[in-house]
Design a protein around this motif. Structure first.
Motif, short mmCIF file in Angstrom:
data_model
loop_
_atom_site.label_atom_id
_atom_site.label_comp_id
_atom_site.label_asym_id
_atom_site.label_seq_id
_atom_site.Cartn_x
_atom_site.Cartn_y
_atom_site.Cartn_z
N GLU A 182 -15.37 10.64 -4.40
CA GLU A 182 -15.26 11.03 -5.81
C GLU A 182 -14.22 12.13 -5.99
O GLU A 182 -13.41 12.09 -6.92
CB GLU A 182 -16.62 11.53 -6.29
N TYR A 183 -14.22 13.09 -5.08
CA TYR A 183 -13.25 14.19 -5.17
C TYR A 183 -11.82 13.67 -5.03
O TYR A 183 -10.92 14.10 -5.77
CB TYR A 183 -13.54 15.24 -4.09
N LEU A 184 -11.61 12.76 -4.08
CA LEU A 184 -10.28 12.20 -3.88
C LEU A 184 -9.82 11.41 -5.10
O LEU A 184 -8.64 11.47 -5.49
CB LEU A 184 -10.27 11.31 -2.64
N GLN A 185 -10.72 10.67 -5.71
CA GLN A 185 -10.37 9.92 -6.92
C GLN A 185 -9.93 10.86 -8.03
O GLN A 185 -8.95 10.61 -8.74
CB GLN A 185 -11.55 9.06 -7.38
N GLN A 186 -10.66 11.96 -8.20
CA GLN A 186 -10.30 12.93 -9.24
C GLN A 186 -9.01 13.67 -8.89
O GLN A 186 -8.15 13.87 -9.74
CB GLN A 186 -11.45 13.93 -9.41
N LYS A 187 -8.89 14.04 -7.62
CA LYS A 187 -7.71 14.78 -7.17
C LYS A 187 -6.42 13.97 -7.31
O LYS A 187 -5.38 14.48 -7.74
CB LYS A 187 -7.91 15.18 -5.70
N GLY B 291 -8.97 1.42 -4.02
CA GLY B 291 -8.05 0.30 -3.94
C GLY B 291 -6.74 0.52 -4.65
O GLY B 291 -5.85 -0.34 -4.56
N GLU B 292 -6.59 1.64 -5.33
CA GLU B 292 -5.36 1.91 -6.07
C GLU B 292 -4.43 2.83 -5.27
O GLU B 292 -4.85 3.50 -4.33
CB GLU B 292 -5.68 2.53 -7.43
N THR B 293 -3.18 2.85 -5.70
CA THR B 293 -2.15 3.68 -5.08
C THR B 293 -1.60 4.65 -6.11
O THR B 293 -1.43 4.28 -7.28
CB THR B 293 -1.01 2.80 -4.52
N THR B 294 -1.34 5.87 -5.71
CA THR B 294 -0.79 6.86 -6.63
C THR B 294 0.58 6.41 -7.13
O THR B 294 1.31 5.71 -6.43
CB THR B 294 -0.66 8.23 -5.94
N PRO B 295 0.95 6.80 -8.35
CA PRO B 295 2.22 6.37 -8.93
C PRO B 295 3.45 6.70 -8.07
O PRO B 295 4.45 5.99 -8.12
CB PRO B 295 2.27 7.11 -10.27
N VAL C 178 0.85 -1.19 0.00
CA VAL C 178 0.00 0.00 0.00
C VAL C 178 0.89 1.24 0.00
O VAL C 178 2.11 1.16 0.16
CB VAL C 178 -0.93 0.03 1.23
N GLY C 179 0.26 2.39 -0.19
CA GLY C 179 1.01 3.63 -0.18
C GLY C 179 1.49 3.99 1.22
O GLY C 179 1.12 3.37 2.22
#
Length: 222
Positions: free
Chosen positions: A129-134, A140-144, A106-107
């Motif tokens: 939704e805002y966090l997904q867009q931001k 369930g995903e982690t930022t690159p 995880v991150g």
């Protein structure tokens, strides 16, 4: 009644569902113990709280999650099994039962957004939704950059401050897009409230002040 060939034909048209492959436990000769000296002393102190080693499994898993960088690898589970003299399967069964233990990488920070009733009515899904867009990721995903993992959780028992989410060892209350922007900027600049910090906080909660002081004295004299 359908014939066997008809059943086979129907089965071939259905999508194949595969069971998620679990990491294989290391062989005894491959066991690589990674607990630090502090971790070993903490576990020794914790074992005095319980009638047997098996009973200390939950705090031992918190130690492992901290020592292994935020999630329980096969080696982490194997080390807990070794130190508590239990089987790998038994420790894995406990670890996989509880969502608080991370079984995959995880991150650095887990953003756990509550979407239960009170938070849902107060805009929990809009926050999600805002966090997904931001962040440019889905649930369930982690930022690159490896900083943030976004998850959805059940009630965090703070309904009066909905909508809210948990980040490591803190609650973030009455969320708005502006508060989220400020929080993400703060987390990028700090070391606190990480997944590893939460695991350490859980370990320390299981130890008395006297035990923590004794461990510090012992480490300073080593």
């Amino acid at each position: 009644m359908a014939s066997q060939s008809e059943y086979n034909s129907l089965a071939m048209q259905e999508p194949i569902i595969r069971i998620t492959e679990r990491p294989k436990p290391p062989q005894p000769e491959e066991l690589n113990l990674r607990f630090s000296e502090r971790a070993v002393k903490e576990l020794e102190a914790l074992l005095t709280h319980y009638p047997d080693k098996k009973s200390a499994m939950l705090p031992a898993l918190w130690i492992a999650q901290r020592e292994y960088g935020g999630h329980l690898t096969a080696d982490a589970i194997a080390e807990v099994a070794y130190r508590l003299q239990r089987s790998y399967a038994e420790v894995e069964g406990v670890a996989t039962f509880y969502t608080m233990y991370n079984k995959t990488p995880v991150g650095k920070y887990m953003l756990e957004v509550c979407t239960n009733l009170s938070c849902m009515l107060c805009g929990g899904y809009r926050i999600l939704e805002y966090l997904q867009q931001k962040l440019g990721i889905r649930l369930g995903e982690t930022t690159p950059d490896g900083l943030f993992t976004l998850t959805e959780v059940e009630c965090l028992n703070n309904c009066g401050d909905a909508p809210m989410m948990q980040v490591g060892d803190i609650y973030c209350r009455r969320l708005t897009p502006e508060k989220i922007d400020a929080l993400l900027d703060e987390l990028r600049q700090r070391e606190a409230h990480s997944v590893v910090a939460l695991a350490d906080a859980e370990v320390q909660l299981h130890l008395s002040a006297q035990e923590r002081e004794a461990i510090e004295r012992s480490l300073s004299q080593a």
